[in-house]
Design a protein around this motif. Structure first.
Motif, PDB file in Angstrom:
ATOM      1  N   SER A 164    -118.089  -4.359  33.185  1.00 36.89           N
ATOM      2  CA  SER A 164    -119.157  -4.397  34.191  1.00 36.89           C
ATOM      3  C   SER A 164    -118.614  -4.064  35.581  1.00 36.89           C
ATOM      4  O   SER A 164    -119.191  -3.261  36.312  1.00 36.89           O
ATOM      5  CB  SER A 164    -119.828  -5.767  34.182  1.00 36.89           C
ATOM      6  OG  SER A 164    -118.872  -6.793  34.315  1.00 36.89           O
ATOM      7  N   HIS A 211    -123.361  -2.679  37.237  1.00 39.78           N
ATOM      8  CA  HIS A 211    -122.654  -3.819  36.653  1.00 39.78           C
ATOM      9  C   HIS A 211    -123.257  -4.192  35.290  1.00 39.78           C
ATOM     10  O   HIS A 211    -122.560  -4.244  34.279  1.00 39.78           O
ATOM     11  CB  HIS A 211    -122.736  -5.013  37.627  1.00 39.78           C
ATOM     12  CG  HIS A 211    -122.085  -6.259  37.134  1.00 39.78           C
ATOM     13  ND1 HIS A 211    -120.852  -6.681  37.593  1.00 39.78           N
ATOM     14  CD2 HIS A 211    -122.458  -7.175  36.213  1.00 39.78           C
ATOM     15  CE1 HIS A 211    -120.521  -7.794  36.977  1.00 39.78           C
ATOM     16  NE2 HIS A 211    -121.482  -8.121  36.134  1.00 39.78           N
ATOM     17  N   GLU A 231    -115.843  -9.551  32.168  1.00 44.18           N
ATOM     18  CA  GLU A 231    -116.382  -8.776  33.288  1.00 44.18           C
ATOM     19  C   GLU A 231    -115.648  -7.446  33.523  1.00 44.18           C
ATOM     20  O   GLU A 231    -115.924  -6.758  34.500  1.00 44.18           O
ATOM     21  CB  GLU A 231    -116.368  -9.601  34.571  1.00 44.18           C
ATOM     22  CG  GLU A 231    -117.255 -10.835  34.536  1.00 44.18           C
ATOM     23  CD  GLU A 231    -118.745 -10.534  34.355  1.00 44.18           C
ATOM     24  OE1 GLU A 231    -119.157  -9.407  34.657  1.00 44.18           O
ATOM     25  OE2 GLU A 231    -119.463 -11.430  33.884  1.00 44.18           O
ATOM     26  N   HIS A 260    -121.976  -3.987  31.031  1.00 39.87           N
ATOM     27  CA  HIS A 260    -122.077  -4.935  29.905  1.00 39.87           C
ATOM     28  C   HIS A 260    -122.802  -4.274  28.729  1.00 39.87           C
ATOM     29  O   HIS A 260    -122.400  -4.418  27.576  1.00 39.87           O
ATOM     30  CB  HIS A 260    -122.849  -6.191  30.324  1.00 39.87           C
ATOM     31  CG  HIS A 260    -122.096  -7.109  31.242  1.00 39.87           C
ATOM     32  ND1 HIS A 260    -120.841  -7.603  30.941  1.00 39.87           N
ATOM     33  CD2 HIS A 260    -122.422  -7.659  32.435  1.00 39.87           C
ATOM     34  CE1 HIS A 260    -120.447  -8.405  31.919  1.00 39.87           C
ATOM     35  NE2 HIS A 260    -121.378  -8.451  32.849  1.00 39.87           N
TER      36      HIS A 260
HETATM   37 ZN    ZN Z   1    -121.368  -9.623  34.624  1.00 37.68          ZN
END
Ligand code: ZN
Length: 691
Positions: free
Chosen positions: A508, A475, A505, A479
């Motif tokens: 990620s 995750h 998001e 990013h």
């Molecule tokens: Zn995140």
């Protein structure tokens, strides 16, 4: 000697920075930044270099130094760093307000927009950056006439106070309750770890330092780290009921009652939205997000609810049947029975332990697997480059990211191990340098941080990861990828900058999907003793565990999102005399699990009353729809088809990752998928739709 927080070199001198440097630096940087802003206000020209570049140059020395200081606080925390940060913070807040509330800059933005409309002089990216700057200023009340602006500022101040009071009440109410268990029978079902924590807490309130995890007494609190496992494992049903009742009525009575505060906050937010020309607070919130309209959020909620409703009912019926077959004698499961019986059901279905799985997940292999995955997908190589950049701790390793042709793209610091006394918990990414094209034509390459909390290796044994830690690592690396693979040259829109809240998001969550891909998992799992990859049977159980009670989980998010959007878009109205009736209606419509009549959980809904999620709770699912659909592009191309995976990976890199904040993320998505996002892949991934 030079101050490492001033004129920061490309690789910050992390090995030299001290709290004294920080304090001295801000004594210099703050007045310099104020002076630069004042000078700019006098000389502002409605051109990109004369306004936007100049503004960025005036602010970024301060912002960069502030970012580094906060970073150090999270990785080498001590009293001196804390004290330095606290002494500097008020000056930073005041400076940000000063810039954000400047009518001169706001008028400058508008003049630049008008100039560009009359005779186009900006790039599309610059136009988007400018539009966002104007909207942000307007949402800060800068465009209002004086009298309205005074009222707007008064509302903002009161909202900030209410939000703090809301959080404090919740904290105090959470701390005020505890239940002490005296006998081994009363503490039945609890793990040794939980018994130890609870026994230690019981000793602490009596100022004892000695405690016996097996003999008690045990103090059970509403702190999530205790409450959640207690509700899952305690065989003491009356105690579970007491705990549940206390938990869902936190901060709902007496001097800590949050109900009047949340009503007042919603009234003020409605008034604020009205001042800014929006019909509701939800319209104001959504205007700065990719969802844009209440109708779009309603549509998402309706689609998810429809898809999960039947399965949710079935999961509830199956849980009740399972409980009855295993000793539950009541008519229907009560709210305090759900977590307990769900955990028994889960244990029955997955006959492996977390430790058995961890044995296949040594950290170095997982990291290697991650790096080889991104090489496959995006054609980049992540190579160790220790010594190239100064670091803040001997555990930190530095990597360089090279493109297929060997060209240097970016740098990544990795700080993998836990240091409980000085480092924050959890995993996170951070950005030290953002891609920018400097005025002299040179390019600043991105620098990113990936920080985790792995167990420190002992001797030659590499640390083993839990599966959820592997997911978290993927995750955060998502990013990082978005930050380092940007091709945008304007810092306001490069990397993660300028991406809407409900789209941040996507990259990620996209990366998390690969943890459930058989080939990827094979490439990074290696039994610590035998060297074998995860067996097939184990893998199937990982997938089953992922989708365990997935409809219930999904509907819980739907219930929160629906409550939030209805409160900020449609409340109040005759059938909803108070906020609690909205929550109750939404629970009835969406939630398959029972809710206590006395439930006052809005008083502890700090996401929307004590944090930044007001009219934004839907964002979790919104971005998950897009990340699941992005992953589906790889599934459709064929996960076993190397050529197709590569080509799809390059397209993902060139659109969603490269474009960052330079275009609307919905546009970036369309360029990748050649169509708008579909909800179908998300439903399929959680087992709620056919393939
Ligand atoms: Zn995140």
């Amino acid at each position: 000697m030079k101050n490492p927080f001033v004129d920061i070199p490309y690789y910050p001198a992390f090995d030299q920075m001290t709290p004294e440097h920080a304090k001295a630096a801000f004594r210099q940087l703050l007045p310099e930044a104020h002076a630069a802003i004042e000078a700019l206000e006098k000389s502002v020209a409605p051109s990109w270099p004369g306004l936007m570049t100049a503004l960025d140059e005036a602010c970024h020395p301060l912002h960069d130094a502030w970012g580094l200081l906060n970073h150090l606080l999270s990785v080498v925390n001590n009293e001196a760093w804390r004290e330095a940060q606290e002494s500097i913070q008020p000056g930073i807040v005041a400076f940000s307000l000063r810039v954000g509330q400047s009518k001169i800059f706001y008028n400058g933005f508008r003049a630049l927009r008008d100039a560009d409309t009359a005779a186009p002089c900006l790039t599309d990216t610059q136009r988007r950056i400018l539009a966002k700057a104007i909207q942000e200023a307007e949402h800060a009340g800068v465009g209002l006439p004086d009298e309205q602006q005074a009222r707007f500022n008064a509302i903002q101040t009161e909202l900030a106070q209410l939000s703090t009071a809301f959080r404090n009440n919740l904290l105090d109410a959470t701390k005020a309750f505890s239940l002490t268990l005296e006998t081994r029978e009363a503490a039945g079902g609890l793990s040794d770890a939980l018994l130890a924590v609870a026994a230690q807490q019981a000793a602490a309130v009596e100022n004892r330092t000695d405690y016996d995890p097996q003999q008690g007494p045990w103090r059970i609190t509403l702190d999530a780290a205790v409450y959640v496992p207690f509700m899952m494992h305690s065989t003491n049903r009356p105690a579970r009921e007491t705990l549940h009742r206390a938990f869902v009525t936190r901060a709902s009575s007496g001097s800590l009652d949050n109900a009047p505060l949340l009503e007042r906050m919603m009234t003020l937010k409605r008034e604020m939205a009205g001042l800014l020309g929006y019909p509701t607070y939800a319209d104001l919130s959504l205007s700065a997000k990719t969802a844009k309209t209440v109708a779009a959020v309603d549509d998402l909620i309706a689609q998810l609810a429809n898809a999960a409703h039947g399965a949710g009912q079935q999961e509830m019926a199956a849980l009740t049947a399972f409980a009855r077959a295993n000793g539950f004698g009541g008519d229907a499961l009560q709210p305090w029975d759900i977590a307990f019986w769900a955990e028994r059901q889960r244990e029955k279905q997955s006959d492996y332990s977390e430790e058995e799985l961890s044995a296949y997940l040594p950290y170095p292999n997982v990291l290697e697997g991650l790096f080889s995955l991104v090489q496959r997908l995006f054609g980049i190589r992540v190579v160790p480059a220790d010594g190239v950049a100064p670091v803040w701790h001997p555990d930190v390793t530095f990597y360089q990211v090279l493109d297929a042709d060997g060209i240097l793209l970016a740098g990544i610091y990795s700080d993998p191990y836990s240091r409980p006394s000085t480092k924050s918990g959890g995993a996170w990414m951070n950005a030290f340098k953002t891609r920018r094209l400097n005025a002299d034509g040179t390019l600043q390459r991105p620098l990113a941080l990936m920080s985790c909390n792995q167990t420190v290796p002992v001797g030659d044994t590499p640390p083993l990861m839990r599966f959820d830690e592997v997911r978290t690592l993927f995750h955060e690396f998502g990013h990082v990828l978005q930050h380092i693979l940007t091709t945008v040259n304007d810092p306001e829109a490069s990397g993660l900058n300028g991406i809407e809240w409900d789209a941040i998001e996507i990259a990620s969550q996209f990366m998390e999907n690969w943890c459930y891909d058989r080939a990827t998992l094979n490439g990074m799992t290696r039994h610590i003793e035998t060297g074998a990859p995860i067996p097939d049977a184990f893998f199937d159980r990982i997938l089953a565990a992922k989708n365990f009670r997935s409809a219930t989980t999904l509907l819980r998010q739907v219930f929160f999102a629906a409550t939030d959007i209805n409160l900020y878009a449609r409340y109040p109205r005759p059938e909803w005399p108070d906020a609690d009736t909205v929550k109750r209606d939404c629970a009835q419509r969406y939630s398959p699990v029972p809710m206590l009549a006395e439930d006052r959980s809005l008083c502890s809904f700090s996401h929307i009353f004590g944090g930044g999620y007001a009219a934004g709770y839907y964002s979790y699912k919104w971005s998950e729809v897009m990340s699941a659909d992005a992953f589906a592009a790889f599934e459709e191309a064929g996960l076993g088809n190397e050529g197709a995976v590569r080509a799809t990976g390059r397209r993902f890199r060139d659109t969603l990752l490269a474009l960052g904040g330079s275009v609307d993320p919905m546009d970036a998505f369309r360029r990748f998928r050649h169509r708008p996002p579909s909800i179908h892949p998300l439903l399929r991934h959680v087992g709620l739709a056919q393939a």
